[in-house]
Scaffold this motif. Structure first.
Motif, PDB file in Angstrom:
ATOM      1  N   ALA A  23     -17.101 -71.756  53.530  1.00 51.11           N
ATOM      2  CA  ALA A  23     -16.563 -72.996  52.961  1.00 51.11           C
ATOM      3  C   ALA A  23     -17.229 -73.317  51.620  1.00 51.11           C
ATOM      4  CB  ALA A  23     -16.755 -74.151  53.941  1.00 51.11           C
ATOM      5  N   ALA A  24     -18.537 -73.140  51.542  1.00 49.88           N
ATOM      6  CA  ALA A  24     -19.260 -73.408  50.297  1.00 49.88           C
ATOM      7  C   ALA A  24     -18.808 -72.451  49.198  1.00 49.88           C
ATOM      8  CB  ALA A  24     -20.764 -73.296  50.530  1.00 49.88           C
ATOM      9  N   GLU A  25     -18.633 -71.181  49.545  1.00 47.96           N
ATOM     10  CA  GLU A  25     -18.188 -70.196  48.552  1.00 47.96           C
ATOM     11  C   GLU A  25     -16.756 -70.470  48.105  1.00 47.96           C
ATOM     12  OE1 GLU A  25     -18.997 -66.448  50.404  1.00 47.96           O
ATOM     13  OE2 GLU A  25     -21.141 -66.571  49.940  1.00 47.96           O
ATOM     14  N   ALA A  26     -15.904 -70.892  49.024  1.00 48.95           N
ATOM     15  CA  ALA A  26     -14.518 -71.222  48.663  1.00 48.95           C
ATOM     16  C   ALA A  26     -14.480 -72.415  47.721  1.00 48.95           C
ATOM     17  CB  ALA A  26     -13.700 -71.496  49.916  1.00 48.95           C
ATOM     18  N   LEU A  27     -15.340 -73.394  47.971  1.00 55.88           N
ATOM     19  CA  LEU A  27     -15.381 -74.562  47.100  1.00 55.88           C
ATOM     20  C   LEU A  27     -15.887 -74.191  45.706  1.00 55.88           C
ATOM     21  CD1 LEU A  27     -14.871 -77.546  46.806  1.00 55.88           C
ATOM     22  CD2 LEU A  27     -17.131 -77.981  47.732  1.00 55.88           C
ATOM     23  N   ALA A  29     -15.582 -71.257  44.321  1.00 55.38           N
ATOM     24  CA  ALA A  29     -14.512 -70.478  43.690  1.00 55.38           C
ATOM     25  C   ALA A  29     -13.419 -71.398  43.151  1.00 55.38           C
ATOM     26  CB  ALA A  29     -13.929 -69.477  44.677  1.00 55.38           C
ATOM     27  N   SER A  30     -13.062 -72.440  43.905  1.00 55.95           N
ATOM     28  CA  SER A  30     -12.050 -73.392  43.433  1.00 55.95           C
ATOM     29  C   SER A  30     -12.538 -74.119  42.185  1.00 55.95           C
ATOM     30  CB  SER A  30     -11.738 -74.415  44.521  1.00 55.95           C
ATOM     31  OG  SER A  30     -11.118 -73.801  45.608  1.00 55.95           O
ATOM     32  N   PHE A  31     -13.796 -74.523  42.211  1.00 52.27           N
ATOM     33  CA  PHE A  31     -14.376 -75.194  41.051  1.00 52.27           C
ATOM     34  C   PHE A  31     -14.353 -74.283  39.821  1.00 52.27           C
ATOM     35  CE2 PHE A  31     -18.188 -75.867  38.439  1.00 52.27           C
ATOM     36  CZ  PHE A  31     -17.961 -77.163  37.996  1.00 52.27           C
ATOM     37  N   LEU A  32     -14.789 -73.037  40.011  1.00 51.67           N
ATOM     38  CA  LEU A  32     -14.808 -72.097  38.889  1.00 51.67           C
ATOM     39  C   LEU A  32     -13.401 -71.804  38.366  1.00 51.67           C
ATOM     40  CD1 LEU A  32     -17.568 -69.613  40.062  1.00 51.67           C
ATOM     41  CD2 LEU A  32     -17.684 -71.212  38.142  1.00 51.67           C
ATOM     42  N   ALA A  33     -12.424 -71.690  39.259  1.00 58.89           N
ATOM     43  CA  ALA A  33     -11.047 -71.450  38.824  1.00 58.89           C
ATOM     44  C   ALA A  33     -10.551 -72.597  37.952  1.00 58.89           C
ATOM     45  CB  ALA A  33     -10.134 -71.256  40.032  1.00 58.89           C
ATOM     46  N   GLU A  34     -10.879 -73.827  38.343  1.00 56.03           N
ATOM     47  CA  GLU A  34     -10.470 -74.985  37.536  1.00 56.03           C
ATOM     48  C   GLU A  34     -11.188 -74.990  36.183  1.00 56.03           C
ATOM     49  OE1 GLU A  34      -8.041 -77.280  38.001  1.00 56.03           O
ATOM     50  OE2 GLU A  34      -7.508 -75.992  39.690  1.00 56.03           O
ATOM     51  N   MET A  35     -12.453 -74.611  36.181  1.00 53.33           N
ATOM     52  CA  MET A  35     -13.195 -74.560  34.914  1.00 53.33           C
ATOM     53  C   MET A  35     -12.634 -73.469  34.001  1.00 53.33           C
ATOM     54  SD  MET A  35     -15.330 -77.018  34.944  1.00 53.33           S
ATOM     55  CE  MET A  35     -14.079 -77.905  35.845  1.00 53.33           C
ATOM     56  N   ALA A  65     -12.480 -66.031  39.773  1.00 53.48           N
ATOM     57  CA  ALA A  65     -13.456 -66.996  40.282  1.00 53.48           C
ATOM     58  C   ALA A  65     -14.099 -66.492  41.573  1.00 53.48           C
ATOM     59  CB  ALA A  65     -12.786 -68.347  40.515  1.00 53.48           C
ATOM     60  N   ARG A  66     -13.307 -65.898  42.470  1.00 49.18           N
ATOM     61  CA  ARG A  66     -13.867 -65.338  43.713  1.00 49.18           C
ATOM     62  C   ARG A  66     -14.848 -64.210  43.412  1.00 49.18           C
ATOM     63  NH1 ARG A  66      -8.548 -66.082  45.462  1.00 49.18           N
ATOM     64  NH2 ARG A  66      -8.075 -63.880  45.131  1.00 49.18           N
ATOM     65  N   GLU A  67     -14.530 -63.389  42.415  1.00 47.97           N
ATOM     66  CA  GLU A  67     -15.435 -62.300  42.041  1.00 47.97           C
ATOM     67  C   GLU A  67     -16.726 -62.836  41.428  1.00 47.97           C
ATOM     68  OE1 GLU A  67     -15.251 -58.995  42.746  1.00 47.97           O
ATOM     69  OE2 GLU A  67     -13.539 -59.633  43.948  1.00 47.97           O
ATOM     70  N   ILE A  68     -16.626 -63.909  40.673  1.00 44.31           N
ATOM     71  CA  ILE A  68     -17.832 -64.530  40.111  1.00 44.31           C
ATOM     72  C   ILE A  68     -18.729 -65.020  41.245  1.00 44.31           C
ATOM     73  CG2 ILE A  68     -18.706 -66.510  38.801  1.00 44.31           C
ATOM     74  CD1 ILE A  68     -16.188 -66.213  36.997  1.00 44.31           C
ATOM     75  N   VAL A  69     -18.124 -65.645  42.258  1.00 45.58           N
ATOM     76  CA  VAL A  69     -18.889 -66.136  43.405  1.00 45.58           C
ATOM     77  C   VAL A  69     -19.519 -64.969  44.156  1.00 45.58           C
ATOM     78  CG1 VAL A  69     -18.735 -67.326  45.632  1.00 45.58           C
ATOM     79  CG2 VAL A  69     -17.568 -68.268  43.639  1.00 45.58           C
ATOM     80  N   LYS A  70     -18.757 -63.884  44.347  1.00 42.62           N
ATOM     81  CA  LYS A  70     -19.289 -62.698  45.039  1.00 42.62           C
ATOM     82  C   LYS A  70     -20.508 -62.127  44.334  1.00 42.62           C
ATOM     83  CE  LYS A  70     -15.382 -60.341  47.203  1.00 42.62           C
ATOM     84  NZ  LYS A  70     -14.616 -59.105  47.076  1.00 42.62           N
ATOM     85  N   SER A  71     -20.522 -62.210  43.012  1.00 43.46           N
ATOM     86  CA  SER A  71     -21.620 -61.626  42.248  1.00 43.46           C
ATOM     87  C   SER A  71     -22.779 -62.607  42.049  1.00 43.46           C
ATOM     88  CB  SER A  71     -21.119 -61.111  40.904  1.00 43.46           C
ATOM     89  OG  SER A  71     -20.713 -62.188  40.094  1.00 43.46           O
ATOM     90  N   GLY A  72     -22.763 -63.709  42.761  1.00 48.42           N
ATOM     91  CA  GLY A  72     -23.878 -64.653  42.679  1.00 48.42           C
ATOM     92  C   GLY A  72     -23.479 -66.030  42.200  1.00 48.42           C
ATOM     93  N   ILE A  74     -22.668 -69.481  40.235  1.00 48.77           N
ATOM     94  CA  ILE A  74     -23.498 -70.353  39.406  1.00 48.77           C
ATOM     95  C   ILE A  74     -24.495 -71.135  40.252  1.00 48.77           C
ATOM     96  CG2 ILE A  74     -21.790 -70.540  37.566  1.00 48.77           C
ATOM     97  CD1 ILE A  74     -20.994 -73.280  38.738  1.00 48.77           C
ATOM     98  N   GLY A  75     -24.570 -70.820  41.543  1.00 46.98           N
ATOM     99  CA  GLY A  75     -25.515 -71.489  42.430  1.00 46.98           C
ATOM    100  C   GLY A  75     -24.943 -72.683  43.151  1.00 46.98           C
ATOM    101  N   LEU A  76     -23.715 -73.042  42.851  1.00 46.93           N
ATOM    102  CA  LEU A  76     -23.106 -74.194  43.497  1.00 46.93           C
ATOM    103  C   LEU A  76     -22.914 -73.953  44.991  1.00 46.93           C
ATOM    104  CD1 LEU A  76     -21.860 -76.996  43.231  1.00 46.93           C
ATOM    105  CD2 LEU A  76     -19.693 -75.900  42.638  1.00 46.93           C
ATOM    106  N   ALA A  77     -22.445 -72.781  45.367  1.00 48.29           N
ATOM    107  CA  ALA A  77     -22.214 -72.481  46.785  1.00 48.29           C
ATOM    108  C   ALA A  77     -23.512 -72.554  47.570  1.00 48.29           C
ATOM    109  CB  ALA A  77     -21.568 -71.103  46.946  1.00 48.29           C
ATOM    110  N   GLU A  78     -24.587 -72.042  46.993  1.00 43.00           N
ATOM    111  CA  GLU A  78     -25.888 -72.072  47.690  1.00 43.00           C
ATOM    112  C   GLU A  78     -26.354 -73.501  47.900  1.00 43.00           C
ATOM    113  OE1 GLU A  78     -28.852 -70.352  49.801  1.00 43.00           O
ATOM    114  OE2 GLU A  78     -27.122 -69.354  48.937  1.00 43.00           O
TER     115      GLU A  78
END
Length: 92
Positions: A23-27, A29-35, A65-72, A74-78
């Motif tokens: 859920a944190a990673e999906a959120l 990814a959604s944030f990054l997609a909007e940015m 955005a999902r690939e950005i999250v997979k590679s670490g 921006i720390g938002l998911a963590e």
């Protein structure tokens, strides 16, 4: 004399909750997609044209955005995961 370092007790560390992690990673990814969309990267190029290219651009941004999250990411998911896991531990 060597100072003794004590490990952090396990009860203070966030428990492992795969559903919360997803859920944190999906959120994030959604944030990054909007940015990414706000930067104009999602706008269809004139060469592609048409309504379908706009929709494709959205899918492309979401995949990026999902690939950005997979590679670490921006720390938002963590941060979100830690906050949700801590709250889960207090409520559960």
């Amino acid at each position: 004399m060597i100072p003794q370092l004590s490990a952090q007790p396990l009860s203070d560390s966030p428990p492992n909750h795969p559903a919360l992690r997803r859920a944190a990673e999906a959120l994030e990814a959604s944030f990054l997609a909007e940015m990414l969309k706000a930067t104009g990267l999602g706008k269809a190029q004139a060469a592609m044209g048409g309504q379908g290219s706009d929709e494709f651009s959205t899918f492309l941004l979401e995949a990026q955005a999902r690939e950005i999250v997979k590679s670490g990411g921006i720390g938002l998911a963590e941060s979100l995961y830690n906050a949700m896991a801590q709250r889960e531990g207090q409520n559960g």
